[in-house]
Design an enzyme around this catalytic site. Structure first.
Site, mmCIF file in Angstrom:
data_model
loop_
_atom_site.group_PDB
_atom_site.id
_atom_site.type_symbol
_atom_site.label_atom_id
_atom_site.label_comp_id
_atom_site.label_asym_id
_atom_site.label_seq_id
_atom_site.Cartn_x
_atom_site.Cartn_y
_atom_site.Cartn_z
ATOM 1 N N CYS B 189 -39.193 -23.185 -1.901
ATOM 2 C CA CYS B 189 -39.484 -24.641 -1.402
ATOM 3 C C CYS B 189 -40.073 -24.689 0.428
ATOM 4 O O CYS B 189 -40.874 -25.470 0.663
ATOM 5 C CB CYS B 189 -38.343 -25.779 -1.411
ATOM 6 N N CYS B 342 -49.554 -16.473 8.104
ATOM 7 C CA CYS B 342 -49.156 -17.568 7.173
ATOM 8 C C CYS B 342 -48.387 -18.594 8.130
ATOM 9 O O CYS B 342 -48.586 -18.652 9.263
ATOM 10 C CB CYS B 342 -48.120 -17.127 6.314
#
Ligand code: ZN
Lengths: 90, 384
Positions: B189, B342
């Site tokens: 998540c 990222c």
């Protein structure tokens, strides 16, 4: 024609849909139809040896294909398939 | 013999006691019960709040993390005033306020192969509210070895799963998922995002199942898995069977004691999203800025999900989400110098490992990800 339910994790690979209608008389044929139409999902379904990845389960009318005939499980019109990968969020 | 209830408790739990299926005797069972909630995050919040409110007499909470701002969108046991506090301390103070009659034991530590059995042996039921694969396999194996139920819940974006894995009466988590996904293929998540209310729905289902197990009423989710989708508002059920080849609960089980779960899953279970454990081949944002201005600028490879590019992006970067990278290596030139990035540097480190294994030798990982670029080079970009 059977319907396949695809989880949030994978719907981006099938045009952002959560359900698709597929052709085929077995699970293998149905998945081939899926991959033919949405090639990007193949890598997420099958490993390098062409086996269904071990963290993925496929259910036909609520029964795991592992408890049926694997990817040779026959598929009829109106069957409902559910693709279930493991997810870890909490 | 179950413990007696005080007059104050009878009044507090009167809406339970009025239900014939619960009654005074049922409420005394709840008071006698011990439940361990693993994780005080998205799922652990509603689970622990409702179990405390319901009068479970002994609750255990395991978590090693501290409350941060990004938790509060869904981890409702914590509040803004708890930011920076240990989650188990923050949760304990909220739960004690909710119900001072119960005993709460906190374990401010990662749940590991070394301590898991020692902690869990004091409880009748485990609740898996963890956020990573290693701890999920660990919780399952602990529950199987102790012969107690593991009330499972898991979430991702708009999807939730819930079941009761109880090897004495049905399948376990490993029966369904014998192996974890390859590292990086299924995002957490923290990477993929989650609708804040989703752990509320799945967590309250876990709490419901735990209460049913204690009370011995209804039809628990043993041998059934609930699949919830918030967008369609659909609840699907599938049937789960015991896997005769299960390595922990099958007749020929070969896992008799806890194993190294980080190794089994190929990822660390306990790692802060903001504190990546980086190996070699790093480049800082400031160094990257210089390299991009040079004669042979490296190719920028962004391994985040497409919608994250709307939050922040670097000009000219190629986007291949980490989950699809292994299938798209042919699009990249192994001879060209490359910098992978990222959000914070964790996914890009996995990408770097994957590229290195595939023979790419000129790859670097942007330390701290695009967030560190936003902090150190281009303040116009948001940190998220
Ligand atoms: Zn099992």
């Amino acid at each position: 024609m059977a319907t396949l339910r695809v989880p949030a994790l994978m719907k981006m690979y099938i045009g952002n849909q959560s359900e698709v209608t597929l052709q085929g008389t077995t699970v293998a044929e149905t998945l081939n139809d899926l991959i033919f139409r949405y090639p990007a999902i193949k890598f997420h379904l099958y490993d390098d040896h062409g086996e269904l990845r071990r963290h993925i389960n496929l259910f036909v009318n609520e029964v795991n294909i592992k408890d049926l005939n694997g990817i040779q499980t026959p598929i009829c019109d109106f069957d409902r398939l559910i693709l279930l990968p493991s997810i870890s969020g909490g | 013999m179950n413990p007696e209830l005080s007059h104050e408790e009878i009044q507090r739990y009167s809406r339970h006691i009025l239900i014939p299926d619960v009654g005074l005797e049922g409420q005394r069972k709840l008071k006698a019960a011990s439940i361990l909630v693993i994780g005080s995050g998205g799922l652990g919040s509603p689970v622990s709040l409702y179990l405390a409110a319901a009068g479970i007499g002994h609750l255990g909470l395991v978590d090693y993390d501290r409350v941060d701002e990004t938790n509060l969108q869904r981890q409702i046991v914590h509040g803004s005033s708890n930011i920076g506090d240990f989650k188990v301390d923050s949760a304990r103070s909220r739960l004690t306020d909710l119900n001072p009659n119960i005993q709460i034991d906190t374990y401010n530590t990662p749940f590991t192969s070394e301590n898991a059995l020692g902690i869990a042996k004091n409880y009748d039921i485990l609740i898996d509210g963890t956020d990573n694969f290693p701890t999920r396999y660990l919780s399952n194996d602990v529950a199987v070895m102790l012969g107690i139920p593991n009330v499972y819940g898991s979430i991702f974006r708009f999807d939730g799963q819930a079941s009761v894995f109880y090897a004495k009466k049905g399948p376990c988590y490993r029966c369904l998922f014998p192996e974890p996904p390859p590292p990086g293929m299924v995002p957490s998540c923290g990477v993929g995002g989650v609708l804040g209310v989703l752990p509320g729905i799945i967590g309250t289902i876990q709490a419901t199942e735990a209460l049913k197990l204690v009370l011995g009423i209804g039809d628990p989710l043993i041998g059934r898995l609930l699949l919830f989708n918030a967008l369609d508002m659909s609840f699907d059920f599938v049937t789960l069977k015991k896997n005769p080849k299960c390595r922990v609960c099958g007749p020929n089980a070969d896992i008799k004691e806890l194993i190294d779960y980080d190794e089994f899953c190929g990822v660390p279970g306990h790692q802060h999203e903001d504190e990546p454990n980086l190996a070699n081949g790093q480049i800082t944002a400031v160094e990257l800025e210089k390299a991009l201005a040079g004669k042979n600028p490296p190719l920028l490879l962004d391994v985040r999900e497409p919608h994250e590019l709307e939050i922040s992006a670097l000009t000219g970067a190629v986007n291949i989400p980490l989950g699809g990278l292994a299938g798209r290596l042919a699009e990249l030139d192994p001879g060209r110098e490359m910098v992978v990035f990222c959000k914070t540097g964790i996914r890009s480190q996995r990408a770097l490992d994957l590229l290195a294994a595939a023979g790419f030798k000129r790859v670097k990982n942007l330390k701290g990800g695009i967030n560190s670029w936003a902090e150190d080079v281009d303040p116009r970009l948001p940190v998220y």
